[in-house]
Scaffold this active site. Sequence first.
Site, PDB file in Angstrom:
ATOM      1  N   TRP A 130       2.351  10.692  -1.199  1.00 22.89           N
ATOM      2  CA  TRP A 130       2.221   9.295  -0.765  1.00 22.89           C
ATOM      3  C   TRP A 130       2.370   9.239   0.761  1.00 22.89           C
ATOM      4  O   TRP A 130       3.306   9.823   1.311  1.00 22.89           O
ATOM      5  CB  TRP A 130       3.318   8.463  -1.440  1.00 22.89           C
ATOM      6  CG  TRP A 130       3.346   7.020  -1.061  1.00 22.89           C
ATOM      7  CD1 TRP A 130       2.268   6.186  -0.937  1.00 22.89           C
ATOM      8  CD2 TRP A 130       4.513   6.243  -0.762  1.00 22.89           C
ATOM      9  NE1 TRP A 130       2.703   4.931  -0.586  1.00 22.89           N
ATOM     10  CE2 TRP A 130       4.075   4.936  -0.464  1.00 22.89           C
ATOM     11  CE3 TRP A 130       5.875   6.515  -0.723  1.00 22.89           C
ATOM     12  CZ2 TRP A 130       4.946   3.914  -0.140  1.00 22.89           C
ATOM     13  CZ3 TRP A 130       6.746   5.500  -0.398  1.00 22.89           C
ATOM     14  CH2 TRP A 130       6.280   4.203  -0.113  1.00 22.89           C
ATOM     15  N   ASP A 211      10.900  11.067  -6.968  1.00 23.32           N
ATOM     16  CA  ASP A 211      10.490   9.699  -6.629  1.00 23.32           C
ATOM     17  C   ASP A 211       9.846   9.117  -7.887  1.00 23.32           C
ATOM     18  O   ASP A 211       8.814   9.625  -8.362  1.00 23.32           O
ATOM     19  CB  ASP A 211       9.499   9.732  -5.460  1.00 23.32           C
ATOM     20  CG  ASP A 211       9.088   8.324  -5.015  1.00 23.32           C
ATOM     21  OD1 ASP A 211       9.554   7.334  -5.615  1.00 23.32           O
ATOM     22  OD2 ASP A 211       8.282   8.222  -4.074  1.00 23.32           O
ATOM     23  N   LYS A 246       6.706  -2.028  -9.279  1.00 29.19           N
ATOM     24  CA  LYS A 246       5.494  -2.006 -10.106  1.00 29.19           C
ATOM     25  C   LYS A 246       5.799  -2.390 -11.550  1.00 29.19           C
ATOM     26  O   LYS A 246       5.111  -3.220 -12.125  1.00 29.19           O
ATOM     27  CB  LYS A 246       4.846  -0.619 -10.092  1.00 29.19           C
ATOM     28  CG  LYS A 246       4.983   0.146  -8.805  1.00 29.19           C
ATOM     29  CD  LYS A 246       4.034  -0.316  -7.734  1.00 29.19           C
ATOM     30  CE  LYS A 246       4.425   0.331  -6.417  1.00 29.19           C
ATOM     31  NZ  LYS A 246       3.409   0.300  -5.407  1.00 29.19           N
TER      32      LYS A 246
HETATM   33  C1  LMR Z   1       0.866   2.278  -2.544  1.00 32.73           C
HETATM   34  O1  LMR Z   1       0.959   3.492  -2.481  1.00 32.73           O
HETATM   35  O2  LMR Z   1      -0.200   1.651  -2.379  1.00 32.73           O
HETATM   36  C2  LMR Z   1       2.092   1.464  -2.849  1.00 32.73           C
HETATM   37  O3  LMR Z   1       3.155   2.302  -3.139  1.00 32.73           O
HETATM   38  C3  LMR Z   1       2.400   0.439  -1.848  1.00 32.73           C
HETATM   39  C4  LMR Z   1       2.833   0.972  -0.527  1.00 32.73           C
HETATM   40  O4  LMR Z   1       3.854   0.502  -0.019  1.00 32.73           O
HETATM   41  O5  LMR Z   1       2.174   1.857   0.033  1.00 32.73           O
END
Ligand code: LMR
Length: 398
Positions: A130, A211, A246
């Site tokens: 992420w 996570d 979520k």
């Molecule tokens: C995402 O990956 O789109 C979500 O977890 C929102 C974010 O804060 O990035």
Amino acid sequence: MFQTLPALPADPILGLMASYRADNNPNKIDLGIGIYKNENGDTPVMTAVKKAEDMIWHSQITKSYVGPTGSAEYNAVVAELLLGSTLNDSLGKRRITVQSPGGCGGLRLAAEFIKSANADATVWVSNPTWANHIPLLGSAGLKIEEYPYYDYDSHSVKFDEMIECLSKIGSGDVVLLHGCCHNPCGADLNPEQWQQIRDVALKQGFTVFIDLAYQGLGDGLEEDVYGTRLLAETLPELIIVSSCSKNFGLYRERTGAMTLISENEAAAAVATTQIAAGARAMYSMPPDHGAAIVQLILSDDALRSQWDTELTEMRDRINGLRAQFVRQIQSIGIDQDFSFIEREKGMFSFLGVNVDQVQSLVNDYSIYLVNSSRINVAGINDSNIEYLANSLAAVLKA
Ligand code: LMR
């Protein structure tokens, strides 16, 4: 003093939200930020949440401070949701849970805690991971390295390479895993793979950090924490950061938690003082409203069952959309194989197109997705699926 500061580029995910809102194309599709959307493209407040809010409004008698570690009742129900009651009971006081301002706040809290325990720790993140993991952990001053994870050709986890890399990581370092619904690729670890990771972690002595932002949105509330529970059962130490953004749709309420399993009760008690001090130094204490909602939902049978039904609908819709999108792509004669989208879990998958093709989808078709080609599957619906597949076909042919 501030005049020499350079302007920074927009966040790769949040920036898409603003661009999508500003676009006047009636066909525009938002496949960017990870928020659940229903068939109408809306992100409504869950009914269980509305009911809980109503009850809180009527019964809450104070807005006094909650303290740096948040509400003890919220922390208890969240730990039970993650771990299940049997495991949670058996961990006893080795397990502590601290309410945090969303998953992001929990990640940052954990990063500060890791930094205090070992300033030289390297946190190993999946390649890819992420986008916000890097700033959240890096700005706490932790070193970050990557382990191989996703194979873009076979659209699956490069497990042999991953294990080979993890087998060289030693104690004092931290390995960050996605508990379920991997963000951004949607390719998850299977039970055997979790078992192998557990074995390597035990042998090597590194600390695992999970996570868990999407519990309940992959295969189910219990299924999605198979790996988390396995590791919690067997490893001497474990960090879990979870989010209610979520699965409770509480995005803006910033509701999350950091759970820590320590080798023994004494170490856990000391850790609590460190984490509380970390919270106090960063934001003093977490916001209450979202946590109060989650606490009420998880401790009231009727609300919990209502929430479970709504969450199941969300999960089923996402999984249904995955299958429907693959069928739509096949039906319009796109040769490229996209069947992997149906195998992947949670909100995200990579379309597997290059950055120029992503830019064409954004600029020529008003279809908003992250440059990596990550799509939020929940943004698809019956009214836009045909336009989406046709636009994809056009971009692939260009
Ligand atoms: C995402 O990956 O789109 C979500 O977890 C929102 C974010 O804060 O990035």
